[in-house]
Motif scaffolding. Structure first.
Motif, PDB file in Angstrom:
ATOM      1  N   UNK A  48       0.686  -1.228   0.029  1.00  0.00           N
ATOM      2  CA  UNK A  48       0.077   0.172   0.068  1.00  0.00           C
ATOM      3  C   UNK A  48       0.984   1.321   0.024  1.00  0.00           C
ATOM      4  N   UNK A  49       2.082   1.111   0.010  1.00  0.00           N
ATOM      5  CA  UNK A  49       3.125   2.260  -0.082  1.00  0.00           C
ATOM      6  C   UNK A  49       4.301   1.807   0.279  1.00  0.00           C
ATOM      7  N   UNK A  50       5.426   2.813   0.122  1.00  0.00           N
ATOM      8  CA  UNK A  50       6.823   2.342   0.472  1.00  0.00           C
ATOM      9  C   UNK A  50       7.129   2.099   2.037  1.00  0.00           C
ATOM     10  N   UNK A  51       7.618   0.739   2.025  1.00  0.00           N
ATOM     11  CA  UNK A  51       8.060   0.409   3.564  1.00  0.00           C
ATOM     12  C   UNK A  51       6.615  -0.400   4.392  1.00  0.00           C
ATOM     13  N   UNK A  52       5.577  -0.051   3.631  1.00  0.00           N
ATOM     14  CA  UNK A  52       4.104  -0.453   4.587  1.00  0.00           C
ATOM     15  C   UNK A  52       4.245  -1.957   4.760  1.00  0.00           C
ATOM     16  N   UNK A  53       4.588  -2.843   3.907  1.00  0.00           N
ATOM     17  CA  UNK A  53       4.582  -4.384   4.181  1.00  0.00           C
ATOM     18  C   UNK A  53       5.609  -4.654   5.286  1.00  0.00           C
ATOM     19  N   UNK A  54       6.766  -3.976   5.333  1.00  0.00           N
ATOM     20  CA  UNK A  54       7.792  -4.333   6.447  1.00  0.00           C
ATOM     21  C   UNK A  54       7.359  -3.691   7.524  1.00  0.00           C
TER      22      UNK A  54
END
Length: 235
Positions: free
Chosen positions: A146-152
């Motif tokens: 859903x955006x940069x770095x969201x998954x992590x």
């Protein structure tokens, strides 16, 4: 105090030093998201992976239904109900999401996240035998894109929630042993870590729960994105 900080309070630990209580995980303070977060904790997480996925898809469906009512023109209200009921054109999760995307109520990332959730739901509903979210890593990661770095960030938060809840539960259970042992064998993080090192099977069991927590947090993010600016136009 936001929900994230309430979790720290339960654990008896201080939150990270560089965390601002006014904006850290502030999306959890949205009323719709807060209600879903409570439902995730009470209903989704205790379920099997299959049950958790089915609940998540139902919640996403309900939130899209709310968006139709709140964002659709007032003269369409009675028709919207017919559209949402089978065999209406908006009776499925896929159709609801695509119509919401077409109307500009959700963005492309949210639409793709819902589509990934739908694919996981279909696998859970139609697979034979035991279903495990560990086999759905790719779709779960797509859901969290859903955006940069969201998954992590969601992964780290899932681990954090799991560990804090585990420590809190052990501490509470250990209080029952004080009269027998003279102390709480799980009275500190250090003692719990020592016990974890002696029992590697505990870590394996805990790690198996992480995908379910990520599913729940991803659902909360989807609900937050759906819930933005849901005022109905005066037409």
């Amino acid at each position: 105090m936001i929900l994230h900080w309430k979790i720290y309070a339960l654990s008896g630990q201080a939150p990270p030093k560089n965390t601002n209580p006014e904006n850290a995980f502030g999306w959890l303070d949205d009323p719709d998201v807060a209600a879903v977060f409570e439902k995730v904790c009470a209903e989704l997480l205790p379920e099997s992976d299959r049950g958790a996925v089915l609940i998540a898809a139902d919640i996403a469906t309900q939130q899209l239904d709310k968006a139709f009512v709140s964002r659709g023109p007032k003269y369409m209200k009675s028709r919207i109900r017919r559209m949402q009921s089978y065999p209406g054109i908006a009776s499925t999760l896929s159709a609801k999401a695509e119509i919401a995307g077409l109307c500009g109520w959700i963005d492309e990332k949210c639409l793709n996240a819902i589509d990934s959730l739908r694919k996981i739901r279909n696998e859970a509903a139609h697979s034979d035998g035991q279903f495990s979210l560990e086999t759905q890593t790719e779709q779960l990661n797509n859901m969290l894109a859903l955006g940069k770095g969201v998954s992590n960030a969601v992964h780290n938060m899932a681990v954090e929630l799991l560990v804090l809840n585990f420590f809190h539960t052990l501490r509470k259970d250990g209080e029952k042993l004080v009269n027998v042992l003279g102390e709480n064998p799980f009275g500190s993080f250090e003692k719990i870590v020592e016990e974890l090192e002696k029992r590697p099977e505990w870590s394996t069991t805990l790690e198996a729960r992480i995908p379910r927590i990520k599913l729940g947090l991803g659902l909360c993010l989807i609900v937050w994105l759906i819930a933005q600016k849901q005022e109905a136009p005066d037409v």
